[in-house]
Write an enzyme that holds these catalytic residues in place. Structure first.
Site, PDB file in Angstrom:
ATOM      1  N   CYS A 172      15.692  25.948  22.085  1.00 41.42           N
ATOM      2  CA  CYS A 172      14.889  24.908  22.396  1.00 41.42           C
ATOM      3  C   CYS A 172      14.619  23.980  23.612  1.00 41.42           C
ATOM      4  O   CYS A 172      13.926  23.269  23.786  1.00 41.42           O
ATOM      5  CB  CYS A 172      14.997  23.736  20.995  1.00 41.42           C
ATOM      6  N   HIS A 251      26.177  21.342  28.638  1.00 40.81           N
ATOM      7  CA  HIS A 251      26.502  22.372  28.155  1.00 40.81           C
ATOM      8  C   HIS A 251      27.418  22.475  27.155  1.00 40.81           C
ATOM      9  O   HIS A 251      28.580  22.303  27.451  1.00 40.81           O
ATOM     10  CB  HIS A 251      26.588  23.710  29.188  1.00 40.81           C
ATOM     11  N   HIS A 347       8.292   5.231  26.889  1.00 35.74           N
ATOM     12  CA  HIS A 347       8.016   6.119  25.975  1.00 35.74           C
ATOM     13  C   HIS A 347       9.187   7.153  25.528  1.00 35.74           C
ATOM     14  O   HIS A 347      10.073   7.518  26.603  1.00 35.74           O
ATOM     15  CB  HIS A 347       6.754   7.145  26.393  1.00 35.74           C
ATOM     16  N   HIS A 351      12.491  15.480  20.482  1.00 31.64           N
ATOM     17  CA  HIS A 351      12.369  17.020  20.110  1.00 31.64           C
ATOM     18  C   HIS A 351      11.880  17.110  18.790  1.00 31.64           C
ATOM     19  O   HIS A 351      12.432  16.720  17.918  1.00 31.64           O
ATOM     20  CB  HIS A 351      13.527  17.798  20.533  1.00 31.64           C
ATOM     21  N   HIS A 380       3.740  17.734  13.078  1.00 35.30           N
ATOM     22  CA  HIS A 380       2.753  17.682  11.965  1.00 35.30           C
ATOM     23  C   HIS A 380       1.643  18.826  12.536  1.00 35.30           C
ATOM     24  O   HIS A 380       1.283  19.687  11.809  1.00 35.30           O
ATOM     25  CB  HIS A 380       2.233  16.558  11.742  1.00 35.30           C
ATOM     26  N   ASN A 384       7.856  23.194  15.061  1.00 37.17           N
ATOM     27  CA  ASN A 384       8.724  23.329  15.913  1.00 37.17           C
ATOM     28  C   ASN A 384       8.586  24.674  16.661  1.00 37.17           C
ATOM     29  O   ASN A 384       8.955  25.686  16.003  1.00 37.17           O
ATOM     30  CB  ASN A 384      10.153  23.439  15.170  1.00 37.17           C
TER      31      ASN A 384
END
Length: 390
Positions: A172, A251, A347, A351, A380, A384
């Site tokens: 992701c 990482h 803002h 994720h 929605h 994902n």
């Protein structure tokens, strides 16, 4: 004699000051900048690509490996996922070929998403493909030969000296990794255009077994993608949608639990899929806290940092319980203690990994429903989309 020495010292000081200012001016002039000029999201016109409730039921019932317990788990997960009726699925899954996907179907899925978004991006910006100097494609679970960047270069007949990079296995975070790569390359190539294409190959990786930790990915992940145009040309900054001010990457691959929390494996029956373990939220919280320790001093005003230091001193002096500052590094927002991230952030782009992910991050950062609404609506509308999320 003393007057001459004083004059010499003043002159040396003045020359040193001028030299320092000149050096800072050169550093500012040569400082790399990264502007996003355009963003194109994948939205197929074909209505049959949408994965609504009826389509989900058909796909679930086709899987003869599932039992009553798995049906209950799927029903509970889908209902509480926060995903709507207009997400997209690969053609081979909707057509019932998920158990035996072919290479042609996988390539066609990528071509559809990549070329659709790039065609619209070039048409919208009027930038010629031959003007692109840097090309980065991120797809975690599919790496054909020739690579996807070569397919793009071939289709649009791009320049021979283009700097092309094909990223895989990044999950992701892949789109952010790609943008970080572009930002670093801009330090070497002035007055350049760069394109980042982010998507994910869902068709060949649809799980048809019954292990709950692996079938969970079918409930959350959906097809999607985007193409983004970047530049470091300062004269185009007024046309930019966004400017990258800072980017922090951490990482956690050396940690065994974090390494195995999202992993592509085969189950005991030999079915390949993507396993999401219970350690995922824990690993995400840990790495998020590590990122914030670096990011917060860069984005918050000095008055908020000073207030936070005073609050911490008050806590140590009065020996307040650790929970008063919030979990994992003191992020709870309150009128006296804790960091108020809204003093430096307008803002929040959370994720959309799932409802639980959004809720957890929102709670740890002290965000309200208004702050989390964009992430909830992205989940929605699109689900994902893994590395296609930006």
């Amino acid at each position: 004699m003393e007057g001459g020495l004083t004059m010499a010292l003043c002159l040396i000081t003045l020359l040193f000051t001028i030299f320092t200012l000149f050096k800072l001016l050169l550093q500012w002039k040569n400082q790399s900048c990264c502007y996003m000029l355009a963003y194109q999201c994948y939205k197929p016109i074909d209505p049959t690509r949408k994965l609504n409730t009826d389509s989900c039921v058909k796909i679930v019932l086709r899987n003869k490996n599932l039992g009553l317990d798995e049906y209950r788990f799927l029903l509970k997960t889908i209902v509480s996922s926060g995903i709507g009726e207009h997400t997209y699925a690969p053609k081979n899954v909707l057509e019932g070929h998920e158990e035996n996907p072919t290479l042609n179907e996988a390539v066609a899925e990528m071509d559809d998403i990549i070329f659709d978004t790039l065609d619209k991006l070039f048409a919208k910006t009027l930038v010629s493909p031959s003007d692109i100097k840097i090309l980065v494609v991120s797809v975690s679970l599919f790496s054909p030969s020739p690579c996807l960047t070569s397919r793009i270069v071939n289709r649009y007949k791009m320049r021979e000296d283009i700097k092309a990079f094909n990223l895989s296995g990044m999950g992701c975070s892949a789109s952010i990794v790609a943008i970080d790569l572009v930002n670093n390359l801009f330090k070497c190539y002035d007055n350049s255009y760069a394109i980042v294409v982010a998507t994910e190959s869902m068709g060949p990786n649809w799980y048809v077994g019954k292990e709950k930790q692996m079938v969970l990915s079918n409930c959350l992940f959906r097809s999607g993608g985007c193409s983004m145009l970047f530049t470091n040309k300062r004269e185009l900054k007024h046309q930019a949608m966004l400017k990258l001010n800072c980017l922090v990457r951490t990482h956690l691959g050396a940690n065994d639990e974090a390494y195995q929390c999202c992993i592509q494996v085969e189950d005991d029956s030999g079915y390949r899929g993507f396993r999401l373990t219970k350690n995922l939220p824990k690993a995400a919280s840990k790495i998020f806290a590590m990122n914030l320790r670096v990011l917060v001093p860069k984005i918050l005003p000095w008055r908020e940092l000073f207030r936070y230091v005073i609050a911490n001193s008050f806590i140590r002096k009065n020996k307040l319980p650790k929970g008063a500052m919030g979990a994992k590094g003191g992020l709870r927002q309150g009128p006296i203690i804790g960091l108020n991230l809204k003093t430096g952030v307008d803002h929040f782009c959370i994720h959309p990994g799932g409802r639980a992910v959004i809720d957890s991050v929102g709670k740890s950062l002290g965000l309200n429903a208004y702050d989390l609404e964009p992430a909830r609506m992205a989940l929605h509308r699109f689900g994902n989309t893994s590395s296609a999320v930006t």
